[in-house]
Enzyme design. Structure first.
Site, PDB file in Angstrom:
ATOM      1  N   GLU A   1      96.540 -25.419 -28.583  1.00 31.69           N
ATOM      2  CA  GLU A   1      96.599 -25.984 -29.381  1.00 31.69           C
ATOM      3  C   GLU A   1      97.832 -27.387 -29.675  1.00 31.69           C
ATOM      4  O   GLU A   1      98.033 -27.918 -28.727  1.00 31.69           O
ATOM      5  CB  GLU A   1      98.043 -24.769 -30.345  1.00 31.69           C
ATOM      6  CG  GLU A   1      98.578 -24.463 -29.016  1.00 31.69           C
ATOM      7  CD  GLU A   1      99.041 -25.093 -28.236  1.00 31.69           C
ATOM      8  OE1 GLU A   1     100.481 -26.313 -28.900  1.00 31.69           O
ATOM      9  OE2 GLU A   1      98.915 -24.873 -26.773  1.00 31.69           O
TER      10      GLU A   1
ATOM     11  N   GLU B   1      97.400 -27.727 -25.488  1.00 29.95           N
ATOM     12  CA  GLU B   1      96.012 -28.225 -25.732  1.00 29.95           C
ATOM     13  C   GLU B   1      94.702 -27.640 -25.580  1.00 29.95           C
ATOM     14  O   GLU B   1      94.135 -27.871 -25.857  1.00 29.95           O
ATOM     15  CB  GLU B   1      95.426 -29.874 -25.439  1.00 29.95           C
ATOM     16  CG  GLU B   1      96.961 -31.003 -25.518  1.00 29.95           C
ATOM     17  CD  GLU B   1      96.718 -31.693 -24.979  1.00 29.95           C
ATOM     18  OE1 GLU B   1      96.076 -32.137 -24.425  1.00 29.95           O
ATOM     19  OE2 GLU B   1      98.109 -32.984 -24.905  1.00 29.95           O
TER      20      GLU B   1
END
Length: 360
Positions: free
Chosen positions: A174, A327
């Site tokens: 994310e 991430e």
């Protein structure tokens, strides 16, 4: 409403898998967590000879209305700036995807920015934008019911795209400034842990910043509870399980839940990253308990409460490297261990073929 048919892996093959693992030419149990991983992947794929094919990484971006309350040390513009950085191959997620052979999909689910003229190519960032960020859940629900189901569907269809290409293992990351805030509230709600114990520094808040974050999230939770009284009728409503996800979640987080659930439905291995993705996994398991069997938990990060969430999920993280980048980088770092577990069960010789006396 979108529903998923997620089945617990058939237990009929477990004994044969364990026998194969135990007959590899090694002391029984000597490869520890790799043996447990091999068992899990075999059970997910329902085979004695598992394979990992076309690994994919979904990087989902979205902004959060709650960021306006100063709950993060980073401004929201960092979300879109980093998304563009990913398209140029300059992020941590890019490096690890290249290293481990993952197909990276960068997806805008709700970033507060127009990428149409600034990205290197029209397809560098996949446009699935629902809105330019969620609403501020201090004052109102983060998203409408329609937006919530749209996000679930986006995540599900992204996994379909990966699966169509031959993918059977997916990791999810994310990018969204402020997303530790909804993660902390979900942890509080689903694990029944005091809210203060669920709130940490995020991307680097100091002590005063953490105190402010606690005040904001406590007030937001108070407002939510005043409109969601736990009477018996409400608890029996089909919407009761989704309500806190819709009220507090980010578009990228809800899309991640949809992706996890669809991957489980398709009997794919799901690599779960750090604090935020573990909160999404917690939510997915709350909705569909059987989805837990398809999740491999990559690492335990430094964010306060991550270990508590992992314990609530009865999860053994593969790594503990002090990571807090997000991430999906922790999930990518853990992939070689999954690969080693698969190689172990497929490539190690057994006692009989190696002409070694089985001594147990």
């Amino acid at each position: 409403m979108i529903t998923f048919k997620i089945e617990k892996p058939d237990e009929g093959l477990r004994e044969a898998i364990q026998a194969k693992i135990d007959n590899l030419n090694k002391p029984k149990g000597s490869l520890g967590l790799l043996e447990e991983l091999a068992m899990q992947v075999c059970m997910i794929q329902q085979t004695l000879t598992p394979q990992l094919s076309h690994p994919c990484h979904l990087l989902l971006g979205g902004d959060h209305g709650i960021e306006r309350e100063g709950v993060s040390v980073s401004p929201r513009c960092v979300t879109w700036q980093q998304m563009l950085n990913f398209t140029r191959g300059g992020g941590g997620v890019n490096m690890f995807c290249r290293q481990h052979g993952f197909h990276l999909r960068i997806v805008d689910v709700g970033v507060d920015y127009d990428f149409s003229t600034t990205q290197p190519s029209p397809s560098a960032i996949i446009n699935r934008k629902i809105a330019r960020g969620t609403r501020n859940f201090l004052h109102e629900p983060a998203m409408t019911d329609d937006e919530y189901w749209q996000a679930i569907g986006i995540g599900s269809r992204l996994v379909d795209d990966c699966h169509t290409e031959g993918c059977n293992i997916v990791s999810i990351g994310e990018m969204g400034i402020g997303n530790t805030s909804p993660s902390s509230i979900w942890m509080h709600i689903f694990c029944n842990i005091p809210l203060d114990e669920c709130i940490g520094a995020g991307a680097g808040l100091n002590d005063e910043g953490i105190r402010h974050k606690r005040q904001v999230l406590s007030k937001a939770l108070e407002n939510y509870n005043s409109h969601h009284q736990p009477d018996s009728a409400a608890l029996q409503s089909p919407d009761s399980s989704h309500a806190p996800l819709r009220y507090f979640g980010g578009f990228e987080m809800v899309a991640a839940i949809g992706a996890m659930l669809r991957a489980a439905e398709l009997h794919m291995v799901v690599l779960v990253d750090g604090f935020i993705m573990t909160a999404c996994a917690l939510a997915a398991v709350h909705l569909y308990p059987m989805s837990r069997d398809y999740m491999v938990f990559a690492h335990c990060g430094d964010e306060s409460g991550h270990r508590c969430m992992l314990n609530a999920l009865d999860a053994k993280p593969l790594l503990q490297l002090g990571l807090r980048l997000g991430e999906g980088t922790g999930a990518l770092c853990a992939y070689p261990l999954v690969e080693s577990a698969v190689r172990m069960i497929n490539e190690m010789n057994n006692f009989e073929n190696a002409n070694i006396t089985k001594y147990f």
